[in-house]
Each structure stands twice: as structure tokens, then as C-alpha cells.
Design a protein around this motif. Structure first.
Motif, PDB file in Angstrom:
ATOM      1  N   CYS A  23     -20.653  14.992 -16.727  1.00  0.00           N
ATOM      2  CA  CYS A  23     -20.408  14.212 -15.515  1.00  0.00           C
ATOM      3  C   CYS A  23     -20.424  12.718 -15.823  1.00  0.00           C
ATOM      4  O   CYS A  23     -21.311  12.231 -16.536  1.00  0.00           O
ATOM      5  CB  CYS A  23     -21.461  14.528 -14.461  1.00  0.00           C
ATOM      6  SG  CYS A  23     -21.385  16.233 -13.878  1.00  0.00           S
ATOM      7  N   TYR A  25     -19.873  10.451 -13.061  1.00  0.00           N
ATOM      8  CA  TYR A  25     -20.328   9.822 -11.813  1.00  0.00           C
ATOM      9  C   TYR A  25     -19.545   8.535 -11.507  1.00  0.00           C
ATOM     10  O   TYR A  25     -20.110   7.532 -11.093  1.00  0.00           O
ATOM     11  CB  TYR A  25     -21.838   9.516 -11.889  1.00  0.00           C
ATOM     12  CG  TYR A  25     -22.675  10.684 -12.332  1.00  0.00           C
ATOM     13  CD1 TYR A  25     -22.796  11.826 -11.531  1.00  0.00           C
ATOM     14  CD2 TYR A  25     -23.331  10.685 -13.557  1.00  0.00           C
ATOM     15  CE1 TYR A  25     -23.554  12.913 -11.936  1.00  0.00           C
ATOM     16  CE2 TYR A  25     -24.090  11.768 -13.978  1.00  0.00           C
ATOM     17  CZ  TYR A  25     -24.201  12.880 -13.157  1.00  0.00           C
ATOM     18  OH  TYR A  25     -24.947  13.960 -13.572  1.00  0.00           O
ATOM     19  N   SER A  26     -18.233   8.605 -11.704  1.00  0.00           N
ATOM     20  CA  SER A  26     -17.419   7.390 -11.592  1.00  0.00           C
ATOM     21  C   SER A  26     -16.205   7.553 -10.688  1.00  0.00           C
ATOM     22  O   SER A  26     -15.299   6.722 -10.709  1.00  0.00           O
ATOM     23  CB  SER A  26     -16.957   6.949 -12.984  1.00  0.00           C
ATOM     24  OG  SER A  26     -18.061   6.632 -13.798  1.00  0.00           O
ATOM     25  N   ARG A  63     -19.555  19.050  -5.163  1.00  0.00           N
ATOM     26  CA  ARG A  63     -19.935  17.987  -6.092  1.00  0.00           C
ATOM     27  C   ARG A  63     -21.455  17.871  -6.202  1.00  0.00           C
ATOM     28  O   ARG A  63     -22.181  18.212  -5.282  1.00  0.00           O
ATOM     29  CB  ARG A  63     -19.362  16.654  -5.617  1.00  0.00           C
ATOM     30  CG  ARG A  63     -17.838  16.581  -5.619  1.00  0.00           C
ATOM     31  CD  ARG A  63     -17.337  15.336  -4.910  1.00  0.00           C
ATOM     32  NE  ARG A  63     -17.687  15.351  -3.498  1.00  0.00           N
ATOM     33  CZ  ARG A  63     -17.574  14.305  -2.669  1.00  0.00           C
ATOM     34  NH1 ARG A  63     -17.146  13.146  -3.148  1.00  0.00           N
ATOM     35  NH2 ARG A  63     -17.904  14.424  -1.405  1.00  0.00           N
ATOM     36  N   THR A  65     -22.853  14.806  -6.943  1.00  0.00           N
ATOM     37  CA  THR A  65     -23.030  13.519  -6.253  1.00  0.00           C
ATOM     38  C   THR A  65     -21.724  13.175  -5.551  1.00  0.00           C
ATOM     39  O   THR A  65     -20.677  13.788  -5.806  1.00  0.00           O
ATOM     40  CB  THR A  65     -23.361  12.376  -7.250  1.00  0.00           C
ATOM     41  OG1 THR A  65     -22.153  12.012  -7.944  1.00  0.00           O
ATOM     42  CG2 THR A  65     -24.413  12.806  -8.260  1.00  0.00           C
ATOM     43  N   HIS A  67     -20.017  10.760  -6.213  1.00  0.00           N
ATOM     44  CA  HIS A  67     -19.160  10.066  -7.185  1.00  0.00           C
ATOM     45  C   HIS A  67     -18.670  11.020  -8.272  1.00  0.00           C
ATOM     46  O   HIS A  67     -18.208  10.577  -9.327  1.00  0.00           O
ATOM     47  CB  HIS A  67     -19.906   8.889  -7.813  1.00  0.00           C
ATOM     48  CG  HIS A  67     -20.188   7.781  -6.837  1.00  0.00           C
ATOM     49  ND1 HIS A  67     -19.192   6.954  -6.340  1.00  0.00           N
ATOM     50  CD2 HIS A  67     -21.337   7.387  -6.234  1.00  0.00           C
ATOM     51  CE1 HIS A  67     -19.720   6.088  -5.498  1.00  0.00           C
ATOM     52  NE2 HIS A  67     -21.023   6.335  -5.405  1.00  0.00           N
ATOM     53  N   CYS A  68     -18.771  12.317  -8.006  1.00  0.00           N
ATOM     54  CA  CYS A  68     -18.281  13.307  -8.970  1.00  0.00           C
ATOM     55  C   CYS A  68     -16.810  13.622  -8.710  1.00  0.00           C
ATOM     56  O   CYS A  68     -16.277  13.391  -7.628  1.00  0.00           O
ATOM     57  CB  CYS A  68     -19.118  14.579  -8.890  1.00  0.00           C
ATOM     58  SG  CYS A  68     -20.777  14.396  -9.609  1.00  0.00           S
ATOM     59  N   TRP A 109     -28.203  11.753  -5.789  1.00  0.00           N
ATOM     60  CA  TRP A 109     -27.886  10.542  -6.528  1.00  0.00           C
ATOM     61  C   TRP A 109     -29.112  10.182  -7.366  1.00  0.00           C
ATOM     62  O   TRP A 109     -30.226  10.180  -6.848  1.00  0.00           O
ATOM     63  CB  TRP A 109     -27.488   9.383  -5.617  1.00  0.00           C
ATOM     64  CG  TRP A 109     -26.997   8.207  -6.414  1.00  0.00           C
ATOM     65  CD1 TRP A 109     -27.590   6.988  -6.545  1.00  0.00           C
ATOM     66  CD2 TRP A 109     -25.804   8.150  -7.215  1.00  0.00           C
ATOM     67  NE1 TRP A 109     -26.856   6.174  -7.373  1.00  0.00           N
ATOM     68  CE2 TRP A 109     -25.754   6.861  -7.813  1.00  0.00           C
ATOM     69  CE3 TRP A 109     -24.790   9.068  -7.515  1.00  0.00           C
ATOM     70  CZ2 TRP A 109     -24.725   6.467  -8.665  1.00  0.00           C
ATOM     71  CZ3 TRP A 109     -23.756   8.673  -8.362  1.00  0.00           C
ATOM     72  CH2 TRP A 109     -23.730   7.388  -8.923  1.00  0.00           C
ATOM     73  N   GLU A 110     -28.883   9.921  -8.647  1.00  0.00           N
ATOM     74  CA  GLU A 110     -29.967   9.610  -9.582  1.00  0.00           C
ATOM     75  C   GLU A 110     -31.068  10.677  -9.523  1.00  0.00           C
ATOM     76  O   GLU A 110     -32.250  10.377  -9.461  1.00  0.00           O
ATOM     77  CB  GLU A 110     -30.521   8.205  -9.322  1.00  0.00           C
ATOM     78  CG  GLU A 110     -29.477   7.113  -9.596  1.00  0.00           C
ATOM     79  CD  GLU A 110     -30.010   5.708  -9.381  1.00  0.00           C
ATOM     80  OE1 GLU A 110     -31.036   5.552  -8.690  1.00  0.00           O
ATOM     81  OE2 GLU A 110     -29.393   4.768  -9.906  1.00  0.00           O
TER      82      GLU A 110
END
Length: 350
Positions: A23, A25-26, A63, A65, A67-68, A109-110
């Protein structure tokens, strides 16, 4: 053996190096962007036999996150096709995609669960959270399970249309399919819970549905967790049994990782710590396997293949540190391997 070709259906890999899905995460709205184009393109220039794109959600809740990556719509598939086309045009690498669903481990997230308002309601086979502090996931109905199988099938069709050479189904690391497999996270009493056969049903239905979208020019891999390091949980004997069944359902390779489903599980970590799982699955289930887990050196990778522990070498963190490990290894071993013609002045021949 590292630089010996291997074939899955009509897909021939030029060597045994595989960039493991990781991943990044972007993404925004599940879309690949310039970062992904450079990230995957650079590993192709490094001569890696197969690149596998990170865990890609088959629906928005799939997903890990927000951002996945995703492939639940055609716009997402179109952006991924740009990467696939670049890899095919500018290297000998093949490229695959890992299709997954995070289930109860989503909306984070995180490594912390975020609110429903920021994320989404998570889903699972049973109303058991991954960590006691997290909210209880929605227990899937049979009808909802069928819809998810269709999501995987639709994602596979988009992946094939985008030109991917390999589809990998993510059934490891405590994500949704693994949650169904494990008796610790699946306490259902219907046809998707209880016995080994029932707990395996969701994965096998996905495999069969995805295979309907594939042809001999697209291979099918499945990633599993060899064990979840927990008493009365999913273990290596289950993985061997499942892998034999996956072979019967036209799965070409089982990518054997471990852990991820039980919070706080104690995992003994050392160089190549997951290789014995890949070896046992390969030799007892009679299926091709991929080895992964702290494989960092060319000699180590070659030894795994020579001993018959695995057929492919999946590397993760090491290929982030060194995108050119495959071509550099070929220099060390005096083997032929793809090297960009633009870089030939840097090729080491002795």
C-alpha cells in the motif's frame, strides 16, 4: 534459478523476482496518479519479472484507508491502464494487480480506526472488531456476500480490460476474506461459517467468479496467511488444505504470507521467516508458491528456489530501498536480464 523463466497459463515471467503488493496510501478517490506511474514504472526499469500493484479496493468500503487504491469504477481502471501500458512498452516486466477488501480492518488512518463520518461503516462475517476499542462491524447478510463476490468479478473484468497479466486475490493479513477463513473472526452458523468448507466458501466463490473473467493470457494468484499465530485459529495445516482446493479451482500460484487477523499475536520475525510456510504449502498441496518475508539478498533468494521451497520470490521493503535489485543480481550472477537500453553504458558485464 532466479533468472530462469516460468510460465503461468500463457504468462511467461522472465525471472523469479516479484515486487510484492504494498500500500502506498497516495490515492484520492481511489485513483492512481503520477506518483504511482513513477513508482511502478521505476521497478519495471529495474528488471523485476513481475510487479503487483498494491491492494486495490473492489468497492469504496474495501479500502484500508481513504487514500488507498480502488478499481470499482472505469475512471480508476483507466488510470491504471496508463501504468500497465507503460510497463509493457518499456520493459520485459509483467504486471499484476491485487484485488482486496479490508472488511473490519478498513476505515483507518495511521493504523487507527477513524470515525464513520470521516470514513465508513466497516463490514465483517461476524460482529467482532479487530481491536476491542473499535466499533462493531456490520455483519454481512448472505445477499450482501453475494454482492461482494460480484464486486470482485467486476473488478477482475476491469483489470483484464486494463491489460493486467496477473490478478491476485488478497485473502491474507486479516482482511475480509481472511476474516471469513478464520474460526476466530467468523462465528457464523449459516453456509459461510462453522466448518472449514463453509469458511472457505466465500474465497472459492470469488475465485470461480474471477476465473469467469480471465483467459489463458491472465494468470490467477491468491495471497494467504499461512498461519495467524493464535491458538485455535487458522494455521498451516488449514493453509495446505485450502491451497490444494485452490489448485482444483484453477489458481496458478499461492502467495504465502502470515499473520494479520488477531490483534497482539506474537510473530517470531527473522530473515525468511515465512519461507517454511511457502515450502510446506508447495510440497504438501502440490501447488506453485511464492515466498515472502525479509528476503533481502540475491543469494538468499536463489537458495530458496534451489531448495524447492518456492517458485517465485516476493520482495517488499528491499525493492523500495533498491528498485534495481533484480538487474543488479543478474550482474552478480552473470545472468542475462532486462536492462533499459537507455542505461546500457552502466551495464556491468564482468
Amino acid at each position: 534459478m532466479l533468472y530462469t523463466p516460468i510460465k503461468f497459463r500463457n504468462v511467461e515471467l522472465k525471472n523469479r523476482w516479484v515486487m510484492s503488493p504494498m500500500c502506498m496510501y497516495s490515492s484520492e478517490n481511489g485513483l492512481a496518479n503520477d506518483f504511482h506511474y513513477v513508482h511502478y514504472g521505476s521497478r519495471a526499469q529495474g528488471g523485476t519479472g513481475l510487479l503487483i500493484v498494491e491492494a486495490t479496493g473492489v468497492e469504496p468500503r474495501g479500502r484500508i484507508t481513504n487514500h488507498c487504491m480502488g478499481i470499482w469504477n472505469d475512471e480508476q481502471a483507466s488510470k491504471l491502464k496508463e501504468i500497465v501500458d507503460f510497463v509493457h512498452k518499456n520493459s520485459d516486466s509483467k504486471i499484476g494487480i491485487q484485488l482486496g477488501h479490508a472488511g473490519r480492518k478498513g476505515s483507518t488512518w495511521e493504523n487507527k480506526q477513524i470515525s464513520v463520518e470521516e470514513g465508513w461503516e466497516t463490514i465483517a462475517p461476524s460482529p467482532i472488531p479487530y481491536h476491542p476499542s473499535e466499533r462493531i462491524p456490520h455483519e454481512l447478510s448472505v445477499e450482501e456476500i453475494k454482492d461482494l463476490v460480484q464486486n470482485f468479478k467486476d473488478a477482475a473484468k476491469r483489470s483484464v480490460d486494463a491489460g493486467f497479466d496477473v490478478i491476485e486475490i488478497h485473502a491474507a493479513h486479516g482482511y475480509l476474506i481472511h476474516q471469513f477463513l478464520s474460526p476466530l473472526s467468523n462465528i457464523r452458523t449459516d453456509e459461510y461459517g462453522g466448518s472449514f468448507e463453509n469458511r472457505s466458501r466465500f474465497l472459492l466463490e470469488i475465485v470461480d467468479a474471477v476465473n469467469e473473467e480471465l483467459n489463458e493470457n491472465v494468470a490467477l494468484f491468491v495471497r494467504i496467511s499461512g498461519t495467524e499465530y493464535a491458538e485455535n485459529g487458522w494455521d498451516i495445516s488449514d493453509s495446505v488444505k485450502l491451497s490444494a482446493e485452490l489448485k482444483n479451482h484453477s489458481v496458478d500460484l499461492v502467495d504465502v504470507s502470515s499473520g494479520g487477523n488477531i490483534h497482539g499475536a506474537k510473530i517470531p520475525v527473522f530473515d525468511g521467516y515465512q519461507v517454511p510456510f511457502a515450502s510446506q504449502v508447495r510440497n504438501e498441496a502440490g501447488v506453485k508458491t511464492g515466498a515472502v518475508g525479509l528476503i533481502t539478498k540475491v543469494e538468499q533468494a536463489e537458495e530458496i528456489l534451489q531448495k524447492g521451497d518456492a517458485d517465485l520470490i516476493f520482495i517488499a521493503r528491499e525493492i523500495l530501498r533498491n528498485p534495481y535489485i533484480a538487474v543488479q543480481g543478474s550482474f552478480e550472477m552473470h545472468e542475462d536480464n532486462f536492462f533499459p537500453h537507455q542505461y546500457l553504458r552502466a551495464k556491468i558485464s564482468s
